[in-house]
Design a protein around this motif. Structure first.
Motif, PDB file in Angstrom:
ATOM      1  N   HIS A   1       0.823  -1.207   0.000  1.00 33.24           N
ATOM      2  CA  HIS A   1       0.000   0.000   0.000  1.00 33.24           C
ATOM      3  C   HIS A   1       0.865   1.268   0.000  1.00 33.24           C
ATOM      4  N   MET A   2       1.957   1.266   0.832  1.00 31.69           N
ATOM      5  CA  MET A   2       2.851   2.425   0.894  1.00 31.69           C
ATOM      6  C   MET A   2       3.558   2.634  -0.433  1.00 31.69           C
ATOM      7  N   GLU A   3       3.991   1.536  -1.066  1.00 35.60           N
ATOM      8  CA  GLU A   3       4.633   1.666  -2.376  1.00 35.60           C
ATOM      9  C   GLU A   3       3.678   2.280  -3.399  1.00 35.60           C
ATOM     10  N   ARG A   4       2.418   1.813  -3.352  1.00 32.97           N
ATOM     11  CA  ARG A   4       1.427   2.390  -4.276  1.00 32.97           C
ATOM     12  C   ARG A   4       1.242   3.876  -4.016  1.00 32.97           C
ATOM     13  N   ARG A   5       1.158   4.225  -2.731  1.00 29.22           N
ATOM     14  CA  ARG A   5       0.986   5.643  -2.382  1.00 29.22           C
ATOM     15  C   ARG A   5       2.196   6.471  -2.808  1.00 29.22           C
ATOM     16  N   ILE A   6       3.404   5.924  -2.531  1.00 30.31           N
ATOM     17  CA  ILE A   6       4.627   6.657  -2.904  1.00 30.31           C
ATOM     18  C   ILE A   6       4.688   6.861  -4.412  1.00 30.31           C
ATOM     19  N   GLN A   7       4.366   5.790  -5.149  1.00 28.81           N
ATOM     20  CA  GLN A   7       4.383   5.918  -6.612  1.00 28.81           C
ATOM     21  C   GLN A   7       3.357   6.953  -7.079  1.00 28.81           C
ATOM     22  N   ALA A   8       2.170   6.923  -6.411  1.00 23.89           N
ATOM     23  CA  ALA A   8       1.133   7.892  -6.796  1.00 23.89           C
ATOM     24  C   ALA A   8       1.601   9.316  -6.511  1.00 23.89           C
ATOM     25  N   VAL A   9       2.233   9.502  -5.326  1.00 21.81           N
ATOM     26  CA  VAL A   9       2.726  10.831  -4.958  1.00 21.81           C
ATOM     27  C   VAL A   9       3.812  11.288  -5.925  1.00 21.81           C
ATOM     28  N   LEU A  10       4.750  10.365  -6.237  1.00 19.67           N
ATOM     29  CA  LEU A  10       5.841  10.720  -7.161  1.00 19.67           C
ATOM     30  C   LEU A  10       5.299  11.087  -8.533  1.00 19.67           C
ATOM     31  N   SER A  11       4.349  10.266  -9.005  1.00 25.44           N
ATOM     32  CA  SER A  11       3.767  10.568 -10.324  1.00 25.44           C
ATOM     33  C   SER A  11       3.045  11.917 -10.291  1.00 25.44           C
ATOM     34  N   LEU A  12       2.338  12.158  -9.147  1.00 29.41           N
ATOM     35  CA  LEU A  12       1.632  13.434  -9.020  1.00 29.41           C
ATOM     36  C   LEU A  12       2.618  14.600  -9.007  1.00 29.41           C
ATOM     37  N   LYS A  13       3.735  14.429  -8.264  1.00 34.32           N
ATOM     38  CA  LYS A  13       4.736  15.495  -8.216  1.00 34.32           C
ATOM     39  C   LYS A  13       5.343  15.737  -9.586  1.00 34.32           C
ATOM     40  N   ASN A  14       5.670  14.624 -10.261  1.00 35.93           N
ATOM     41  CA  ASN A  14       6.260  14.773 -11.607  1.00 35.93           C
ATOM     42  C   ASN A  14       5.313  15.491 -12.562  1.00 35.93           C
ATOM     43  N   SER A  15       4.044  15.088 -12.471  1.00 34.32           N
ATOM     44  CA  SER A  15       3.064  15.721 -13.368  1.00 34.32           C
ATOM     45  C   SER A  15       2.902  17.207 -13.034  1.00 34.32           C
ATOM     46  N   ILE A  16       2.895  17.485 -11.708  1.00 36.53           N
ATOM     47  CA  ILE A  16       2.743  18.893 -11.281  1.00 36.53           C
ATOM     48  C   ILE A  16       3.941  19.713 -11.757  1.00 36.53           C
ATOM     49  N   THR A  17       5.174  19.152 -11.540  1.00 37.00           N
ATOM     50  CA  THR A  17       6.380  19.899 -11.946  1.00 37.00           C
ATOM     51  C   THR A  17       6.415  20.109 -13.463  1.00 37.00           C
ATOM     52  N   SER A  18       6.057  19.025 -14.181  1.00 37.34           N
ATOM     53  CA  SER A  18       6.070  19.156 -15.649  1.00 37.34           C
ATOM     54  C   SER A  18       5.037  20.183 -16.113  1.00 37.34           C
ATOM     55  N   ASN A  19       3.834  20.119 -15.482  1.00 31.05           N
ATOM     56  CA  ASN A  19       2.795  21.083 -15.855  1.00 31.05           C
ATOM     57  C   ASN A  19       3.229  22.509 -15.522  1.00 31.05           C
ATOM     58  N   ARG A  20       3.891  22.672 -14.331  1.00 27.96           N
ATOM     59  CA  ARG A  20       4.360  24.006 -13.956  1.00 27.96           C
ATOM     60  C   ARG A  20       5.413  24.511 -14.937  1.00 27.96           C
ATOM     61  N   GLU A  21       6.352  23.629 -15.262  1.00 30.27           N
ATOM     62  CA  GLU A  21       7.398  24.048 -16.215  1.00 30.27           C
ATOM     63  C   GLU A  21       6.792  24.451 -17.559  1.00 30.27           C
ATOM     64  N   LYS A  22       5.831  23.625 -18.020  1.00 29.07           N
ATOM     65  CA  LYS A  22       5.182  23.954 -19.296  1.00 29.07           C
ATOM     66  C   LYS A  22       4.451  25.286 -19.201  1.00 29.07           C
ATOM     67  N   LEU A  23       3.690  25.438 -18.102  1.00 28.22           N
ATOM     68  CA  LEU A  23       2.947  26.695 -17.932  1.00 28.22           C
ATOM     69  C   LEU A  23       3.888  27.892 -17.870  1.00 28.22           C
ATOM     70  N   GLN A  24       5.009  27.720 -17.088  1.00 26.76           N
ATOM     71  CA  GLN A  24       5.974  28.818 -16.978  1.00 26.76           C
ATOM     72  C   GLN A  24       6.585  29.154 -18.342  1.00 26.76           C
ATOM     73  N   ALA A  25       6.907  28.089 -19.108  1.00 26.37           N
ATOM     74  CA  ALA A  25       7.500  28.325 -20.445  1.00 26.37           C
ATOM     75  C   ALA A  25       6.506  29.033 -21.357  1.00 26.37           C
ATOM     76  N   LEU A  26       5.236  28.551 -21.327  1.00 28.00           N
ATOM     77  CA  LEU A  26       4.214  29.186 -22.162  1.00 28.00           C
ATOM     78  C   LEU A  26       3.994  30.642 -21.753  1.00 28.00           C
ATOM     79  N   GLN A  27       3.919  30.869 -20.403  1.00 31.01           N
ATOM     80  CA  GLN A  27       3.710  32.241 -19.932  1.00 31.01           C
ATOM     81  C   GLN A  27       4.879  33.145 -20.331  1.00 31.01           C
ATOM     82  N   ALA A  28       6.117  32.595 -20.206  1.00 27.92           N
ATOM     83  CA  ALA A  28       7.292  33.394 -20.590  1.00 27.92           C
ATOM     84  C   ALA A  28       7.259  33.726 -22.085  1.00 27.92           C
ATOM     85  N   CYS A  29       6.892  32.716 -22.905  1.00 29.11           N
ATOM     86  CA  CYS A  29       6.812  32.959 -24.359  1.00 29.11           C
ATOM     87  C   CYS A  29       5.756  34.013 -24.678  1.00 29.11           C
TER      88      CYS A  29
END
Length: 573
Positions: free
Chosen positions: A199-227
């Motif tokens: 259960h903890m591994e599933r949660r950790i993987q979910a959290v990591l995937s969520l963090k990765n998605s959030i960071t990627s979305n933020r980077e994309k948004l920041q790049a788009l906003q900068a452009c």
């Protein structure tokens, strides 16, 4: 008793008669010698008369007269002794007649005594016989008791053996069943651990995937906003250039302004980076100081409320001191740093709560909803990491910036007044106490138990500047008997004074000593306090008594005074 008395009297009378007879014989011998001497003196007188020696005759006649008187005296004494002898003889004969009469009783008494001795012997024999019988019975009882004890000991040992055997069997059974149950529990725990780990591994993987998605979305948004910003900025720039060219404006000036704006933005960026680095240094320093203070807290025993207040004051003081030392910028930049510090501490607090939530395995929590977590963190009233920099009773988002600035100024002024500093006047440091008390020692003399005594002391500011003082307390041994009345007067100029009331209510008749403790801006000071019970103090007015020179046979007197200076009367010798 009467027979014994008669025997004693008879013996005494016999002794007396014997003594009187001895005296009578000696008296008779003296009479004979005196008669012989008289005859000799008569012969000598006649010889001297014939010779005509008158002086010798007179001397011999005088001797003759003296011998005659002595002879008469001896004869009288002989008569008295003879009479006493007769009386004693009569008394002795009377006693002997009485003894003769009581002779039968004497024989009866002797026979009764012999019979009594025989009875005593018989009683002693009977007593010895009874004691022998009792000793034999005691030996028999002891033997029977020993046999009973041996029998009970054997029975107890057999019973104990049976109990031990039963306990061993029961222990073996319990161990067998316990092993079975422990094996089942271990299997169950292992299955639960595997499940929780998955259960903890599933949660950790979910959290990591969520963090990765959030960071990627933020980077994309920041790049788009900068452009988008760059495109909008370029379009505006192009429009302004075209407008200036169309209006016939100065293109070089526009280019120069554009360069200055870019340079200003770069300076702003560099200043923000420096600010961030200084913030990180401040936070690290504060964490180190927090660890040091935590160690000090473990050594000190203080109340919960007082400890929190002291910690908060200490943190405020040290934080503002460090900020003012490290940030060597203008007032605007310093105020910006102070305002940004709130966000730093908020960030630290959120990081701590996040780390606690990551490591909590037993509490179920929905990790996939980050917005819900943030709302719950803001709502939970957990004790903050640095409680001295904001109010402990309200939330951060409810305090306005103006109120925060006012509070900061008030706290800084408060700490500036509370810091202990050395006083210097014309380059010389002041030494000694800054407050003097009058009297210098509070002394309650000759007290009575149960009464109430009051005294006042005056504290004078002897420093070179404005100072203030407050009461800390009194010694432990005086707390049950002494009470202090002191209203802090606030800031006192040099030379001003204030009054302190001291009330003493004795409960025991013993001498007490201690001190009343105060604290001022320049340090702590204390006033000694003594309580002495009534006592007798005897003293002489002279150490040496000097009589000086005198003549033999003369009498000289000196006086010394013994004085009791104490309050208790006494006797002396």
């Amino acid at each position: 008793k009467k027979l014994k008395q008669l025997n004693d009297m008879a013996k005494e009378k016999e002794n007396q008669v014997q003594k009187i007879r001895d005296e009578l014989t000696t008296c008779q011998l003296r009479i004979k010698t005196l008669e012989q001497k008289l005859e000799y003196v008569d012969v000598e007188i006649e010889k001297e008369k014939e010779a005509g020696n008158v002086a010798a005759v007179f001397r011999l006649q005088a001797m003759h007269r003296r011998l005659c008187t002595e002879l008469e005296d001896e004869k009288d004494f002989e008569l008295k002794i003879a009479l006493a002898l007769k009386e004693n003889m009569l008394e002795m004969w009377q006693i002997e007649t009485k003894q003769g009469k009581n002779e039968i009783l004497h024989k009866q008494l002797e026979t009764a005594e012999e019979e009594l001795e025989m009875q005593y012997q018989e009683q002693a024999e009977v007593r010895i016989w009874k004691e022998k019988i009792a000793a034999l019975q005691a030996e028999e009882n002891q033997l029977s008791r020993k046999k009973k004890e041996e029998k009970t000991q054997k029975e107890f040992e057999e019973r104990h053996k049976k109990i031990l055997e039963g306990a061993k069997k029961n222990h073996e059974k319990a161990v067998y069943f316990l092993r079975k149950t422990m094996a089942r529990i271990h299997e169950k725990n292992a299955k639960e651990e595997v499940k929780t780990q998955e259960h903890m591994e599933r949660r950790i993987q979910a959290v990591l995937s969520l963090k990765n998605s959030i960071t990627s979305n933020r980077e994309k948004l920041q790049a788009l906003q900068a452009c988008n910003k760059a495109k909008v900025f370029e379009a505006k720039k192009q429009e302004t250039r075209e407008d200036n060219l169309a209006e016939g404006g100065n293109v070089a000036k526009e280019i120069f302004v554009h360069k200055r704006l870019l340079q200003h933005e770069k300076e702003k960026q560099a200043f923000r980076e420096r600010q961030k680095s200084r913030k990180i240094e401040i936070v690290s320093k504060i964490l180190q100081e927090q660890a040091a203070i935590q160690k000090q807290k473990n050594h000190q025993s203080c109340t919960k409320g007082g400890g929190k207040l002291k910690d908060s004051l200490l943190w405020r003081k040290k934080t503002w001191q460090y900020i003012e030392k490290t940030c060597a910028h203008p007032a605007g930049a310093l105020s910006g740093v102070r305002e940004d510090l709130w966000n730093i501490f908020r960030f630290i607090f959120c990081q701590r709560t996040a780390s606690v939530e990551e490591f909590s395995e037993k509490v179920p929590h929905d990790v996939l909803c980050e917005s819900d977590e943030d709302e719950e963190r803001d709502k939970v009233l957990v004790e903050p990491e640095f409680p001295g920099l904001w109010s402990q009773e309200c939330h951060l988002h409810k305090i306005s910036k103006e109120e925060m600035k006012k509070e900061k100024k008030e706290k800084i002024e408060e700490f500036q007044t509370r810091i202990f500093h050395e006083e210097t006047v014309s380059g010389d440091e002041r030494k000694g106490r800054t407050f003097y008390s009058k009297p210098s020692c509070i002394h309650f003399k000759d007290f009575d138990v149960g009464k109430v005594y009051k005294k006042k002391i005056v504290l004078t500011n002897a420093s070179y500047s404005v100072n203030c003082c407050r009461l800390v307390g009194i010694s432990e041994g005086l707390k049950d008997f002494i009470s202090i009345q002191f209203d802090p007067p606030g800031k006192m100029p040099a030379g001003m004074s204030c009054e302190v009331g001291v009330t003493f209510k004795p409960m025991i008749n013993e001498n007490l000593e201690g001190e009343v403790m105060f604290v001022a801006q320049t340090g702590s000071f204390s006033v000694p306090l003594k309580c002495t019970a009534k006592a007798c103090v005897l003293a002489l007015d002279k150490v040496l008594i000097d009589f000086g020179t005198h003549v033999v046979g003369e009498t000289i007197s000196r006086t010394i005074n013994l004085t009791n200076t104490g309050a208790l009367g006494t006797r002396f010798r």
